[in-house]
Design a protein around this motif. Structure first.
Motif, PDB file in Angstrom:
ATOM      1  N   ASP A  42      62.300  64.375   5.930  1.00 21.78           N
ATOM      2  CA  ASP A  42      61.213  64.843   5.082  1.00 21.78           C
ATOM      3  C   ASP A  42      60.922  63.762   4.037  1.00 21.78           C
ATOM      4  O   ASP A  42      61.801  63.368   3.275  1.00 21.78           O
ATOM      5  N   GLN A  45      61.433  64.813   0.221  1.00 22.75           N
ATOM      6  CA  GLN A  45      62.850  64.968  -0.115  1.00 22.75           C
ATOM      7  C   GLN A  45      63.537  63.613  -0.161  1.00 22.75           C
ATOM      8  O   GLN A  45      64.351  63.338  -1.060  1.00 22.75           O
ATOM      9  N   SER A  46      63.224  62.758   0.813  1.00 21.67           N
ATOM     10  CA  SER A  46      63.841  61.429   0.843  1.00 21.67           C
ATOM     11  C   SER A  46      63.431  60.614  -0.379  1.00 21.67           C
ATOM     12  O   SER A  46      64.260  59.892  -0.961  1.00 21.67           O
TER      13      SER A  46
END
Length: 198
Positions: A42, A45-46
């Motif tokens: 994602d 998120q990363s």
């Protein structure tokens, strides 16, 4: 499948943007490859998990460049404008909730003439599948959450609707039919949604 009673069931229809209203050639795999990130990760998120400001800034610039390029080459799916007009003529409020950044979102809306004024991007609320965006849309229109339908093309969209207590509609494409079991409603295209309105 959508029923003929859509007008009676929903006061608000909110839409995802990429893959739902708009065919946008955003190449997520190319972004991950350029950044050296794991396949399938994602992006948001990363990005949030990067350890320092410099790496976050670099990744944000790469994502920005790809999103703007995709927005510049985006097109509307067939039947979108007719469907939106029909919703508005029927007195059903509309909104957009997207994980896109605001700059790319505004570029697509202006370029393609999408007649929706209430638009929430990842800069405006917590990113999907967090329910905050749909909660804010329902509050804006003073609508009960169970009378809000969220139309999308990805499992994030269905999860967002479920987390908010709204109903979900999956717009089918060649690669997302496995998500249909988790949708309250399923549609093949905008002609089907428009028929349900009539």
């Amino acid at each position: 499948m959508l029923t003929p009673f859509l007008r009676a069931k929903f006061d608000v229809v909110a839409f995802d943007l990429d893959g739902t209203l708009v065919d946008s050639p955003l190449n997520l795999a190319a972004i991950r490859q350029e950044l050296g990130w794991q396949d399938g990760c994602d992006l948001l998120q990363s990005l949030a998990m990067l350890p320092d400001d410099a790496s976050r800034q670099h990744a944000a610039e790469v994502i920005y460049r790809h999103e703007i390029q995709a927005a510049e080459n985006s097109t509307l799916f067939p039947g979108v404008l007719d469907c939106l007009l029909q919703l508005q003529q029927s007195g059903i409020a509309t909104a957009i909730l997207t994980r896109n950044m605001r700059a790319a979102t505004e570029l697509m809306i202006d370029k393609l003439g999408i007649p929706i004024s209430l638009v929430l991007t990842r800069e405006d609320c917590a990113a999907k599948p967090d329910p905050e965006g749909l909660q804010r849309i329902a509050a804006h229109y003073q609508a009960a959450m169970h009378r809000l339908l969220y139309v999308g093309d990805f499992h994030f969209d269905l999860s967002t609707a479920a987390n908010a207590g709204a109903q979900s509609c999956l717009l089918l494409n060649a690669s997302n039919q496995q998500y249909a079991v988790n949708a309250d409603w399923v549609m093949q295209d905008y002609a089907q949604l428009s028929r349900a309105l009539r």
